[in-house]
Design a protein around this motif. Sequence first.
Motif, PDB file in Angstrom:
ATOM      1  N   MET A   1      42.283  46.621  42.548  1.00  0.00           N
ATOM      2  CA  MET A   1      42.545  45.405  43.267  1.00  0.00           C
ATOM      3  C   MET A   1      41.259  44.747  43.747  1.00  0.00           C
ATOM      4  SD  MET A   1      45.486  44.876  45.906  1.00  0.00           S
ATOM      5  CE  MET A   1      46.285  43.339  45.722  1.00  0.00           C
ATOM      6  N   ALA A   2      40.135  45.394  43.619  1.00  0.00           N
ATOM      7  CA  ALA A   2      38.869  44.808  44.041  1.00  0.00           C
ATOM      8  C   ALA A   2      38.642  43.500  43.314  1.00  0.00           C
ATOM      9  CB  ALA A   2      37.725  45.773  43.755  1.00  0.00           C
ATOM     10  N   GLY A   3      38.197  42.498  44.066  1.00  0.00           N
ATOM     11  CA  GLY A   3      37.904  41.211  43.461  1.00  0.00           C
ATOM     12  C   GLY A   3      39.101  40.280  43.442  1.00  0.00           C
ATOM     13  N   SER A   4      40.322  40.786  43.683  1.00  0.00           N
ATOM     14  CA  SER A   4      41.484  39.916  43.602  1.00  0.00           C
ATOM     15  C   SER A   4      42.087  39.608  44.970  1.00  0.00           C
ATOM     16  CB  SER A   4      42.554  40.560  42.716  1.00  0.00           C
ATOM     17  OG  SER A   4      43.003  41.760  43.302  1.00  0.00           O
ATOM     18  N   TYR A   5      41.523  40.135  46.032  1.00  0.00           N
ATOM     19  CA  TYR A   5      42.046  39.914  47.371  1.00  0.00           C
ATOM     20  C   TYR A   5      41.784  38.470  47.762  1.00  0.00           C
ATOM     21  CZ  TYR A   5      42.945  40.628  52.301  1.00  0.00           C
ATOM     22  OH  TYR A   5      43.442  40.538  53.556  1.00  0.00           O
ATOM     23  N   VAL A   6      42.814  37.736  48.164  1.00  0.00           N
ATOM     24  CA  VAL A   6      42.694  36.317  48.466  1.00  0.00           C
ATOM     25  C   VAL A   6      43.156  36.057  49.893  1.00  0.00           C
ATOM     26  CG1 VAL A   6      43.504  34.013  47.819  1.00  0.00           C
ATOM     27  CG2 VAL A   6      43.068  35.713  46.053  1.00  0.00           C
ATOM     28  N   THR A   7      42.502  35.125  50.557  1.00  0.00           N
ATOM     29  CA  THR A   7      42.899  34.742  51.899  1.00  0.00           C
ATOM     30  C   THR A   7      44.373  34.374  51.897  1.00  0.00           C
ATOM     31  OG1 THR A   7      40.710  33.821  52.240  1.00  0.00           O
ATOM     32  CG2 THR A   7      42.385  33.171  53.810  1.00  0.00           C
ATOM     33  N   PRO A   8      45.195  34.993  52.754  1.00  0.00           N
ATOM     34  CA  PRO A   8      46.624  34.703  52.756  1.00  0.00           C
ATOM     35  C   PRO A   8      46.975  33.240  52.994  1.00  0.00           C
ATOM     36  CG  PRO A   8      46.173  36.680  54.015  1.00  0.00           C
ATOM     37  CD  PRO A   8      44.845  36.069  53.664  1.00  0.00           C
ATOM     38  N   PHE A 105      32.529  45.486  47.885  1.00  0.00           N
ATOM     39  CA  PHE A 105      31.595  46.144  46.981  1.00  0.00           C
ATOM     40  C   PHE A 105      30.391  45.206  46.913  1.00  0.00           C
ATOM     41  CE2 PHE A 105      35.425  47.990  44.755  1.00  0.00           C
ATOM     42  CZ  PHE A 105      35.132  49.319  45.014  1.00  0.00           C
ATOM     43  N   HIS A 106      29.181  45.749  46.981  1.00  0.00           N
ATOM     44  CA  HIS A 106      27.964  44.943  46.865  1.00  0.00           C
ATOM     45  C   HIS A 106      27.151  45.489  45.703  1.00  0.00           C
ATOM     46  CE1 HIS A 106      23.756  43.879  48.559  1.00  0.00           C
ATOM     47  NE2 HIS A 106      24.168  42.948  47.745  1.00  0.00           N
ATOM     48  N   ASP A 107      27.015  44.690  44.654  1.00  0.00           N
ATOM     49  CA  ASP A 107      26.214  45.070  43.488  1.00  0.00           C
ATOM     50  C   ASP A 107      24.752  44.825  43.837  1.00  0.00           C
ATOM     51  OD1 ASP A 107      24.725  44.969  41.031  1.00  0.00           O
ATOM     52  OD2 ASP A 107      26.587  44.622  39.942  1.00  0.00           O
ATOM     53  N   LEU A 108      23.987  45.898  43.972  1.00  0.00           N
ATOM     54  CA  LEU A 108      22.587  45.779  44.393  1.00  0.00           C
ATOM     55  C   LEU A 108      21.716  45.087  43.353  1.00  0.00           C
ATOM     56  CD1 LEU A 108      22.175  49.281  46.051  1.00  0.00           C
ATOM     57  CD2 LEU A 108      22.424  47.072  47.196  1.00  0.00           C
ATOM     58  N   GLU A 109      22.102  45.171  42.088  1.00  0.00           N
ATOM     59  CA  GLU A 109      21.317  44.546  41.022  1.00  0.00           C
ATOM     60  C   GLU A 109      21.518  43.038  40.977  1.00  0.00           C
ATOM     61  OE1 GLU A 109      21.446  44.711  36.232  1.00  0.00           O
ATOM     62  OE2 GLU A 109      21.253  46.649  37.247  1.00  0.00           O
ATOM     63  N   THR A 110      22.772  42.592  41.051  1.00  0.00           N
ATOM     64  CA  THR A 110      23.066  41.163  40.926  1.00  0.00           C
ATOM     65  C   THR A 110      23.232  40.462  42.265  1.00  0.00           C
ATOM     66  OG1 THR A 110      25.467  41.460  40.884  1.00  0.00           O
ATOM     67  CG2 THR A 110      24.302  41.620  38.765  1.00  0.00           C
ATOM     68  N   GLY A 111      23.466  41.234  43.324  1.00  0.00           N
ATOM     69  CA  GLY A 111      23.721  40.647  44.635  1.00  0.00           C
ATOM     70  C   GLY A 111      25.168  40.244  44.843  1.00  0.00           C
ATOM     71  N   ILE A 142      30.370  48.833  50.367  1.00  0.00           N
ATOM     72  CA  ILE A 142      30.008  49.907  49.448  1.00  0.00           C
ATOM     73  C   ILE A 142      28.973  49.342  48.487  1.00  0.00           C
ATOM     74  CG2 ILE A 142      30.844  51.502  47.671  1.00  0.00           C
ATOM     75  CD1 ILE A 142      33.617  51.347  49.077  1.00  0.00           C
ATOM     76  N   ARG A 143      27.754  49.856  48.570  1.00  0.00           N
ATOM     77  CA  ARG A 143      26.660  49.378  47.724  1.00  0.00           C
ATOM     78  C   ARG A 143      26.716  50.093  46.378  1.00  0.00           C
ATOM     79  NH1 ARG A 143      25.714  48.860  52.787  1.00  0.00           N
ATOM     80  NH2 ARG A 143      24.556  47.113  53.615  1.00  0.00           N
ATOM     81  N   LEU A 144      26.657  49.296  45.316  1.00  0.00           N
ATOM     82  CA  LEU A 144      26.781  49.823  43.963  1.00  0.00           C
ATOM     83  C   LEU A 144      25.479  49.669  43.183  1.00  0.00           C
ATOM     84  CD1 LEU A 144      30.136  48.036  43.023  1.00  0.00           C
ATOM     85  CD2 LEU A 144      29.883  50.359  43.891  1.00  0.00           C
ATOM     86  N   ARG A 145      25.239  50.602  42.301  1.00  0.00           N
ATOM     87  CA  ARG A 145      24.145  50.495  41.333  1.00  0.00           C
ATOM     88  C   ARG A 145      24.639  51.130  40.046  1.00  0.00           C
ATOM     89  NH1 ARG A 145      22.266  55.513  40.671  1.00  0.00           N
ATOM     90  NH2 ARG A 145      22.243  56.922  42.432  1.00  0.00           N
TER      91      ARG A 145
END
Length: 153
Positions: A1-8, A105-111, A142-145
């Motif tokens: 579900m990450a990325g699909s959460y929308v303001t109600p 989720f925070h992608d450390l490479e792309t920001g 959650i920082r991702l690499r």
Amino acid sequence: MAGSYVTPDYNPGTPTRDRIVQQLHQHGLKPTHQRVRVAEILMGAPAHMTAEQILAEIRRGGERVSKATVYNTLKVLAQRGLVRQIHLDPERSVYDSTIEPHHHFHDLETGELRDIDPNDIAFSRFPTLPEGMEAEGVEVVIRLRRKRVPASS
């Protein structure tokens, strides 16, 4: 579900500018052209943007606005609860148009930031709070690499 959460309360059928002007009024803010323009870019749809990205978007449209105006507008929008300010590091904040509690989720490479539905994270323990204090909220980033591939011998 990450990325699909929308303001109600996000309603793409509502005229963006009218909805934003109404929200500014409801939160005690005068809807100046610059405030409306900054809010329109950030709050028109679920988004994570830096002040610099918003400034670039405004200027790309041929409008003139100072960097200070963008920063001041974002500060007041966050103070009034219209957007969330996410401190990624001491030098960089991202502003989130989804104000409902959620995590990232925070992608450390792309920001890039991606939303995590709050129901996808569970806490089994919570620390004892200092005397006289109460928790206002919990925000998890959650920082991702990319996985590192082991060097072959």
